[in-house]
Design a protein around this motif. Structure first.
Motif: not given
Lengths: 430, 430
Positions: A204-205, A237-240, A245-246
């Motif tokens: 996802f990231a 944690e998705i935001l991190a 991942a840029g």
């Protein structure tokens, strides 16, 4: 034990007759039970009554920074609430806006803002010929309701125990610029209780969307809603991960305390990148002077800190874990080995997902209803309310008392067996 | 006493020198005072602290009809809150939706819904080439901010002590189908404190708009916010009058308890026809499961009924009436007869409106700011923040202490006199 498909005509006929008799008995009980919505039960709500004493007329309703919570202002929420909710969401308080009582409302407003004003300078969606969303399904009906209401075309993506089919997600978002978002319930998903694997979150990231204004709508509704102390799901944690991942601006993450304190009187929040926050606050300042800071302070004073919240959720788990286990036990006992369906055994969240034989879900829900047990309508877990296989049924065990729940689950298994047996009989012997 | 215009060059020169000296003294005081926003003061907020005890952990949080306010549901608000707010708004409870904490948010959402989905089956405004709103001015800056944000063209309509110029309103709405709404603060208007005359309300109810989806945005923000017991303004109730006039769907009426209990922690409401309600609820059900019912119940238990609310507002008036009177007294004493401006003497609401000599408002506000007194920015009371005469200044007397307020008002009059005198001197003698 034979599966229904393996039974002879006589055996299946006898089974159907016996099930009809059972079903009749439930009908005679004139039940009125509800397994349709993910509502906390009274005992869960009672656990939060202390919140009503967290602020009284002698209390100082000032924040640590001196802000009088009773007056106007502070658009993005009080600092101590951002800290508490930041700990709950595993995000930096600086990345958080605290809203009113409903994260659904925040999601709706997020879509609505994108429709009228676009995301970070991009064309407002209402000016585009076509806007599409990916909808991992089975999923949350109220998500699908928002995108349907705005005329956004929904594309179903199959769910797996690891999360959405990421091959499909990656392919679609990289090829089609009209795809602007995806609905996700990443942890203890609604309705299956699946948690996205590390691999899924990582992918996802690292999405490479064709649309610059594509966003992941990451509804972390059940982030701390574990059923077990010792078996808990942990997500990256998705935001991190997006930042690493840029892709820092790729995700809007939502959460609330609706199923922590009181549904309808909790506080909701959004966590996202500073770029997205700036974009959002430039709109939000036209919409409101600020959300309910007294209720934010009430939550902070009640819980103290994240440990207080976690302890609180442990008590909630003690109330609802037996309900999940009771349903699973009844399903195991009454359905295992018959080849009439499969169901999930989540470690958290609010639902059990049941997959009936194709073409049976509507009939099962209808049967249950006619015997006084209300289920979520079949199909609700799919975009446009249409389950292509007519198979998935969402089971919500939290609200009824354990006794009522057992009765309802028993009746449900009778309905599953009866509808399945009749279908198989018709196909094999008619 | 001579007006400034009547003064000789010598006289005016001496006056300016004297005012500069006064101004310098205020600068030396290093003030930091705020007359910019309509915020209640601490003493007003303290009056509502009892609300924090209205619900405690022993309380039964059930409605009269048995609804558990702690749980999900009840989209349009609990019945007893509709009754209380119905009495506050002078509307039938059946015509009311209770929302969250902010009526501004309700107004924003009302415009936003019209943009994306249209009103009662009409074309969504975002699909139209041009959408216009009438903006009686001076008016409320946050109203204008909403329409500006949505790219709606704003047409200024002059305010009179009777309300907006109705000849102009009638002409424009009957001729121009792109005019979709008008912003109104009908009682103790922001900023002038004017209340619409019976004739004005009657003419509003009898408008014949070219646009079927034209609506009056009737922000009854100060419906019960009287300053005096014995001198109160009464308005014809607009929904009832519209119904009598055969225009039942013409108006959205907004109100809240933001300046009754706590700003930011009150409850907001919309009153409108059943047709409009149905239209709105068909959208609202996608946006939220329901607003904060516990806070609705808290308000009901705290006030008991409308009489309790009225008595509460009487106490508020006792706090802020002396502030209005102090400002008016200082204006009277320092400005009367000089020909440097006019101001209103409202019987309610939150503001005094000051009209300086044309071209002076910005300079006055700027002078005040440089001596440590913050005013609402000049121009803010007009669409796009542009007062064509640069004349109107909104004075907000409620928030500062009475001592601070007197100091601020004194300084303000010095600024008014100084800027006016300098302007006249320049025009006459330079």
């Amino acid at each position: 034990m034979k599966t229904y498909v393996e039974m002879s005509q006589e055996e299946l006929k006898a089974e159907i007759a016996s099930l009809k008799e059972s079903y009749k008995k439930y009908q005679d009980m004139e039940l009125s039970l509800d397994m349709s919505r993910g509502k906390p039960c009274r005992e869960q709500l009672d656990l939060s009554m202390g919140m009503m004493d967290a602020l009284n007329s002698d209390a100082d309703l000032s924040c640590e920074d001196g802000t009088d919570c009773r007056n106007y202002g502070v658009l993005s929420g009080i600092q101590e609430a951002k800290v508490l909710i930041g700990d709950m969401m595993e995000n930096n308080p600086d990345n958080i806006i605290i809203y009113g009582n409903s994260s659904l409302n925040v999601m709706y407003d997020t879509v609505s803002r994108a429709m009228t004003h676009g995301i970070m300078g991009n064309t407002p969606w209402c000016k585009l010929d076509k806007v599409k969303f990916l909808c991992p399904a089975p999923g949350y009906d109220r998500h699908f309701s928002i995108t349907e209401y705005f005329g956004i075309e929904m594309i179903t993506v199959p769910m797996t125990p690891e999360g959405p089919d990421m091959d499909m997600v990656e392919k679609l978002v990289s090829e089609d610029e009209s795809i602007k978002g995806i609905w996700c319930v990443p942890k203890y998903s609604n309705p299956q209780g699946y948690s996205y694997s590390d691999e899924t979150v990582r992918r996802f990231a690292r999405l490479k969307p064709a649309a610059k204004d594509f966003r992941i709508f990451w509804d972390n509704a059940y982030g701390i809603h574990h059923l077990y102390d010792d078996h808990q799901d942990y997500l990256i944690e998705i935001l991190a991960e997006c930042k690493r991942a840029g892709n820092p601006d790729l995700v809007y993450k939502f959460a609330s305390t609706s199923k922590v304190t009181f549904p309808g009187s909790g506080i909701a929040a959004l966590a996202t990148s500073l770029n997205n926050l700036e974009d959002i606050e430039n709109q939000l300042k036209h919409q409101t002077i600020g959300h309910d800071k007294v209720n934010q302070l009430r939550h902070v004073r009640f819980f103290g800190d994240i440990h207080g919240m976690v302890e609180h959720m442990r008590k909630q788990a003690e109330v609802i874990r037996p309900k999940f286990e009771a349903v699973e036990e009844i399903f195991d006992k009454n359905l295992t080995g018959l080849g009439v369906g499969e169901w999930t055994k989540p470690r958290g969240g609010y639902f059990i997902s049941f997959d009936a034989l194709p073409g049976c879900a509507k009939a099962i829900v209808d049967r249950a209803k006619k015997a006084g047990v209300k289920m979520t309508p079949a199909g609700a877990t799919y975009p446009y309310g249409k389950d292509p296989l007519d198979s998935n049924i969402r089971v919500a065990p939290t609200y009824p008392s354990i006794e009522d729940l057992k009765t309802a689950a028993q009746l449900f298994t009778v309905c599953v067996r009866l509808v399945s047996a009749e279908k198989i009989y018709k196909e094999k012997f008619n």
